[in-house]
Motif scaffolding. Sequence first.
Motif, PDB file in Angstrom:
ATOM      1  N   SER A  78       0.824  -1.211   0.000  1.00  0.00           N
ATOM      2  CA  SER A  78       0.000   0.000   0.000  1.00  0.00           C
ATOM      3  C   SER A  78       0.857   1.259   0.000  1.00  0.00           C
ATOM      4  N   SER A  79       2.153   1.109   0.285  1.00  0.00           N
ATOM      5  CA  SER A  79       3.010   2.289   0.149  1.00  0.00           C
ATOM      6  C   SER A  79       3.355   2.550  -1.316  1.00  0.00           C
ATOM      7  N   ILE A  80       3.075   1.565  -2.151  1.00  0.00           N
ATOM      8  CA  ILE A  80       3.331   1.721  -3.588  1.00  0.00           C
ATOM      9  C   ILE A  80       2.046   2.059  -4.337  1.00  0.00           C
ATOM     10  N   SER A  81       0.948   1.414  -3.907  1.00  0.00           N
ATOM     11  CA  SER A  81      -0.298   1.579  -4.661  1.00  0.00           C
ATOM     12  C   SER A  81      -1.510   1.513  -3.736  1.00  0.00           C
ATOM     13  N   ASP A  82      -2.512   2.358  -4.020  1.00  0.00           N
ATOM     14  CA  ASP A  82      -3.745   2.324  -3.235  1.00  0.00           C
ATOM     15  C   ASP A  82      -4.591   1.112  -3.600  1.00  0.00           C
ATOM     16  N   ALA A  83      -4.464   0.683  -4.831  1.00  0.00           N
ATOM     17  CA  ALA A  83      -5.265  -0.457  -5.277  1.00  0.00           C
ATOM     18  C   ALA A  83      -4.375  -1.428  -6.039  1.00  0.00           C
ATOM     19  N   PRO A  84      -3.521  -2.146  -5.309  1.00  0.00           N
ATOM     20  CA  PRO A  84      -2.602  -3.057  -5.996  1.00  0.00           C
ATOM     21  C   PRO A  84      -3.360  -4.142  -6.764  1.00  0.00           C
TER      22      PRO A  84
ATOM     23  N   PRO B 210      -4.662  -7.499  -7.731  1.00  0.00           N
ATOM     24  CA  PRO B 210      -4.795  -8.687  -6.868  1.00  0.00           C
ATOM     25  C   PRO B 210      -3.844  -9.824  -7.237  1.00  0.00           C
ATOM     26  N   ARG B 211      -3.553  -9.958  -8.509  1.00  0.00           N
ATOM     27  CA  ARG B 211      -2.624 -11.024  -8.912  1.00  0.00           C
ATOM     28  C   ARG B 211      -1.232 -10.742  -8.373  1.00  0.00           C
ATOM     29  N   GLU B 212      -0.800  -9.495  -8.492  1.00  0.00           N
ATOM     30  CA  GLU B 212       0.534  -9.135  -8.002  1.00  0.00           C
ATOM     31  C   GLU B 212       0.587  -9.224  -6.480  1.00  0.00           C
ATOM     32  N   MET B 213      -0.537  -8.861  -5.852  1.00  0.00           N
ATOM     33  CA  MET B 213      -0.628  -8.923  -4.397  1.00  0.00           C
ATOM     34  C   MET B 213      -0.399 -10.361  -3.920  1.00  0.00           C
ATOM     35  N   ASP B 214      -1.023 -11.311  -4.589  1.00  0.00           N
ATOM     36  CA  ASP B 214      -0.863 -12.710  -4.189  1.00  0.00           C
ATOM     37  C   ASP B 214       0.572 -13.186  -4.383  1.00  0.00           C
ATOM     38  N   THR B 215       1.169 -12.754  -5.481  1.00  0.00           N
ATOM     39  CA  THR B 215       2.560 -13.139  -5.720  1.00  0.00           C
ATOM     40  C   THR B 215       3.434 -12.598  -4.594  1.00  0.00           C
ATOM     41  N   LEU B 216       3.171 -11.352  -4.222  1.00  0.00           N
ATOM     42  CA  LEU B 216       3.938 -10.725  -3.146  1.00  0.00           C
ATOM     43  C   LEU B 216       3.734 -11.473  -1.820  1.00  0.00           C
ATOM     44  N   LEU B 217       2.466 -11.686  -1.445  1.00  0.00           N
ATOM     45  CA  LEU B 217       2.175 -12.302  -0.145  1.00  0.00           C
ATOM     46  C   LEU B 217       2.713 -13.732  -0.054  1.00  0.00           C
ATOM     47  N   SER B 218       2.758 -14.418  -1.187  1.00  0.00           N
ATOM     48  CA  SER B 218       3.209 -15.813  -1.147  1.00  0.00           C
ATOM     49  C   SER B 218       4.685 -15.915  -0.766  1.00  0.00           C
ATOM     50  N   THR B 219       5.420 -14.823  -0.882  1.00  0.00           N
ATOM     51  CA  THR B 219       6.858 -14.898  -0.580  1.00  0.00           C
ATOM     52  C   THR B 219       7.102 -15.131   0.909  1.00  0.00           C
ATOM     53  N   GLY B 220       6.202 -14.667   1.763  1.00  0.00           N
ATOM     54  CA  GLY B 220       6.402 -14.809   3.214  1.00  0.00           C
ATOM     55  C   GLY B 220       6.564 -16.259   3.626  1.00  0.00           C
ATOM     56  N   GLU B 221       5.689 -17.104   3.113  1.00  0.00           N
ATOM     57  CA  GLU B 221       5.716 -18.526   3.471  1.00  0.00           C
ATOM     58  C   GLU B 221       6.917 -19.235   2.831  1.00  0.00           C
ATOM     59  N   MET B 222       7.396 -18.709   1.702  1.00  0.00           N
ATOM     60  CA  MET B 222       8.558 -19.318   1.055  1.00  0.00           C
ATOM     61  C   MET B 222       9.793 -19.153   1.937  1.00  0.00           C
ATOM     62  N   VAL B 223       9.859 -18.004   2.597  1.00  0.00           N
ATOM     63  CA  VAL B 223      10.990 -17.739   3.492  1.00  0.00           C
ATOM     64  C   VAL B 223      10.957 -18.711   4.675  1.00  0.00           C
TER      65      VAL B 223
END
Length: 426
Positions: free
Chosen positions: A55-61, A63-76
């Motif tokens: 949300s610091s980059i976009s008010d309405a990210p 959704p596809r990119e959002m999921d790609t981003l969020l999925s990285t947490g569990e990969m770590v």
Amino acid sequence: MSVVVAKFGGTSVANPERIRSVAQRIVSRKRAGDSVVAVVSAMGKTTDDLVALASSISDAPDPREMDTLLSTGEMVSMSLLAMAVAELGEEAISLSGRQIGLITDSVHGKASIREIHADRIRVALSAGRIVIVAGFQGIDAAGDITTLGRGGSDTTAVAIAAGIKADVCEIYTDVAGVYTADPRIVPRACKIDQISYEEMLEMAAGGAGVLHKRCIEFARNFGVTIHCRSSFSDEAGTLVKEYDPTMEKAIVSGVAHDLSEAKFTIRDVPDTTGVAAKVFGAMADANLGVDMIIQNLSENGHTDITFTSPKADIERTTEVMNRIVRELGARELLITGEVAKVSIIGAGMKVNSGVAAQMFTTLAEGGINISMISTSDIRTSVVIPAESAEEAVRLLHTAFGLDGAKVFEETQLSAEELAAKANKGR
Ligand code: ASP
Ligand code: MG
């Protein structure tokens, strides 16, 4: 020897020490002869941080990119846990949602699981490895990364347990199990030893956050027994399973509360055929959830429609409803986020009439005003002002005889919070 799926939430893998202790736990399980699949969430508040970053980059990210981003947490967390297991001398392999063939629909941000190809997990288990899976993520038919909605790792764990026919799905969390009410609000709340899927579903619908609702549905549909327990002790937690007669027969098993919904009222809608269909059709088309609904008695050909829906979607809901208000020629839209839903849940309600009446009397005696009511055969929920929520939960817990002898100590619950404090730089 059993096949165990064990899910560890964000706080259980919040830092390297916690990850090492999870590794210890699953390695001892393996050495005791069990086949172990661990499902992990992202470390600590990683997912929140990623949401904030977006949300610091976009008010309405997107959704596809959002999921790609969020999925990285569990990969770590999955790869770190695999390394920690290897350090202890056992073979481990971490696998992403794609690698275990967890296929979902394409509803980014709250995808539903369609199928799971558990072969890769089975092969790794029979090769004697500990399998570590990233929770919360899958892929859709197009191969794009999806996520299952906040808290979705629980659902991943249950889906895997169903897919490999595990004996039990253990969900490790920061509380000792499922309580009769939130022990932070009701110090005399008690841990429930076993509870049926139906009651647990209603508890979750009522706002009890320990288990993701979708995960309980999945468990019920596939007959997976869930053991919800603390990652800070070896004590048994709460078993969630098919109803059986050994379960306690209290009329009310628990009191849940939920501050996550907002209340919308459309004033003076012309009372004609198809109005409700239009309002709730528009919500469904926008993939927005609706919980309670009330339509008032019509007066002079007009009526009010009130409903609750998640605060998280308040902006989009407002947008959609403003459009509907114009289209229907209604007078206005009223919105309040200052509401709480308080629910009592219990299989005993099926056969005991008068439970709802006792609930309303208790609240009335406490001077708490009810604005909406809804019931299922084992739950009664009311909407009240948010500021009265804690008081209402305490009053109902006492009124239905749920108060235990033991007073819950804040320190019991904050082992995790203490750990978090000690490790501020996560
Ligand atoms: N990491 C995701 C979340 O914070 C999924 C989960 O924890 O289950 O919602
Ligand atoms: Mg969680």
